[in-house]
Design a protein around this motif. Structure first.
Motif, PDB file in Angstrom:
ATOM      1  N   ALA A 164      -2.473  32.082  -2.614  1.00  0.00           N
ATOM      2  CA  ALA A 164      -2.545  30.891  -3.368  1.00  0.00           C
ATOM      3  C   ALA A 164      -3.635  30.475  -3.986  1.00  0.00           C
ATOM      4  CB  ALA A 164      -1.689  30.035  -2.886  1.00  0.00           C
ATOM      5  N   LYS A 165      -3.703  29.811  -5.050  1.00  0.00           N
ATOM      6  CA  LYS A 165      -5.189  29.326  -5.593  1.00  0.00           C
ATOM      7  C   LYS A 165      -5.169  28.006  -5.014  1.00  0.00           C
ATOM      8  CE  LYS A 165      -7.024  28.117 -10.209  1.00  0.00           C
ATOM      9  NZ  LYS A 165      -6.892  28.067 -11.681  1.00  0.00           N
ATOM     10  N   ASP A 166      -6.402  27.676  -4.888  1.00  0.00           N
ATOM     11  CA  ASP A 166      -6.861  26.484  -4.111  1.00  0.00           C
ATOM     12  C   ASP A 166      -6.726  25.315  -5.262  1.00  0.00           C
ATOM     13  OD1 ASP A 166      -7.638  27.431  -1.718  1.00  0.00           O
ATOM     14  OD2 ASP A 166      -9.531  27.685  -2.415  1.00  0.00           O
ATOM     15  N   VAL A 167      -6.139  24.346  -5.262  1.00  0.00           N
ATOM     16  CA  VAL A 167      -5.891  23.116  -5.969  1.00  0.00           C
ATOM     17  C   VAL A 167      -6.818  22.273  -5.627  1.00  0.00           C
ATOM     18  CG1 VAL A 167      -4.493  21.404  -6.688  1.00  0.00           C
ATOM     19  CG2 VAL A 167      -3.289  23.378  -5.753  1.00  0.00           C
ATOM     20  N   PRO A 168      -8.042  22.154  -6.953  1.00  0.00           N
ATOM     21  CA  PRO A 168      -9.179  21.341  -6.450  1.00  0.00           C
ATOM     22  C   PRO A 168      -8.674  19.804  -6.689  1.00  0.00           C
ATOM     23  CG  PRO A 168      -8.785  22.105  -8.916  1.00  0.00           C
ATOM     24  CD  PRO A 168      -7.826  22.697  -8.027  1.00  0.00           C
ATOM     25  N   ALA A 169      -9.647  19.168  -5.947  1.00  0.00           N
ATOM     26  CA  ALA A 169      -9.665  17.590  -5.775  1.00  0.00           C
ATOM     27  C   ALA A 169     -10.398  16.717  -6.970  1.00  0.00           C
ATOM     28  CB  ALA A 169     -10.028  16.856  -4.498  1.00  0.00           C
ATOM     29  N   VAL A 170      -9.674  15.578  -7.334  1.00  0.00           N
ATOM     30  CA  VAL A 170     -10.380  14.930  -8.484  1.00  0.00           C
ATOM     31  C   VAL A 170     -11.210  14.039  -7.801  1.00  0.00           C
ATOM     32  CG1 VAL A 170      -9.919  13.031 -10.216  1.00  0.00           C
ATOM     33  CG2 VAL A 170      -8.260  15.107  -9.576  1.00  0.00           C
ATOM     34  N   ALA A 171     -12.794  13.977  -8.045  1.00  0.00           N
ATOM     35  CA  ALA A 171     -13.690  13.134  -7.415  1.00  0.00           C
ATOM     36  C   ALA A 171     -13.524  11.593  -7.226  1.00  0.00           C
ATOM     37  CB  ALA A 171     -14.898  13.623  -7.856  1.00  0.00           C
ATOM     38  N   LYS A 172     -12.977  11.192  -8.529  1.00  0.00           N
ATOM     39  CA  LYS A 172     -12.737   9.707  -8.743  1.00  0.00           C
ATOM     40  C   LYS A 172     -11.635   9.141  -8.001  1.00  0.00           C
ATOM     41  CE  LYS A 172      -9.399   9.435 -12.616  1.00  0.00           C
ATOM     42  NZ  LYS A 172      -9.172   9.098 -13.882  1.00  0.00           N
TER      43      LYS A 172
END
Length: 255
Positions: A164-172
């Motif tokens: 599975a592709k990693d789901v990136p986090a939103v920094a804000k």
């Protein structure tokens, strides 16, 4: 010759009588003197108990009077003994103050809550109130029975974990401090799953995996999360996740 003896006997008898009379008078004076002396001594003791100076002037024992009036041992033991400045006040005040300060300072220090492990947390998913569905909300509830720290953000895999592709986090969306959950408390993360509409890359997902972070990085083990009823259409290329927070915040968690 007989008259001379008789006269001699009478003279001797007269002398004896005179001696007896003098002795009787002397004995009376001695008894009276002794009685007077006893009375005087008695008076001196009586006066002495009330006034030491009078006792001294009357010939009494000033030492006895001073001892009785001064009461050195009695007054000294009452005012300067253990009750006034000794063990009672000292030990009570000292032990109370010491125990209070010790317990207070000791209570302030406590160990930090350890990182939540996958077995400590239950994760559920719900669709956002929108059509078409572009977001889901993850709820992480602490079921461990103790406090634990929910670190970073959910590591989401919308397919097999190995591929599975990693789901990136939103920094804000990152909070100012780590999220510490007491037993039974929840935390939330907003997750974007698609850009809306029908897309050829969308895939229907009925369940997915969520991993947690440990202090040194991703933790071992994963949580299998069931998708909301009917499944969700996921575009992995568009997917993003927010950090864990105590509650969803307008602006910071909108993406």
């Amino acid at each position: 010759m007989r008259n001379h003896r008789k006269n001699t006997v009478l003279a001797a008898a007269a002398i004896a009588a005179l001696s007896l009379g003098l002795t009787a008078c002397g004995g009376g004076d001695g008894a009276t003197g002794a009685k007077d002396a006893g009375s005087a001594g008695s008076a001196q003791v009586t006066v002495g108990t009330g006034d030491s100076a009078t006792a001294t002037a009357a010939g009494g024992t000033a030492d006895q009077t001073a001892t009785k009036n001064g009461s050195g041992s009695t007054d000294g033991s009452t005012s300067g003994g253990s009750t006034a400045g000794g063990s009672t006040g000292g030990s009570t005040g000292g032990s109370k103050a010491g125990s209070t300060s010790g317990s207070t300072s000791g209570g302030k220090s406590s160990a930090e809550a350890p990182a939540c492990a996958y077995g400590d947390i239950k994760v559920t998913a719900a669709k956002a109130d929108e059509v078409p569905t572009e977001h889901i909300v993850l709820t992480a509830t602490n079921t461990s029975g103790r406090s634990c720290t929910l670190l970073q953000y959910p590591l989401i895999a919308f397919g097999p974990i190995q591929t599975a592709k990693d789901v990136p986090a939103v920094a804000k969306s990152k909070p100012a401090a780590p999220i510490v959950l007491k037993a039974g408390e929840p935390a939330y993360a907003n997750v974007r799953i698609a850009l809306g509409g029908v897309h050829e890359d969308n895939k229907v997902v009925n369940e997915f995996n969520v991993n947690l972070f440990a202090a040194e990085g991703p933790a071992e083990g994963s949580i299998v999360v069931k998708a909301p009823a009917g499944g969700i259409a996921v575009d992995e290329a568009a997917a993003k996740t927010g950090y864990w927070t105590y509650e969803l915040r307008n602006g910071a968690d909108e993406f």
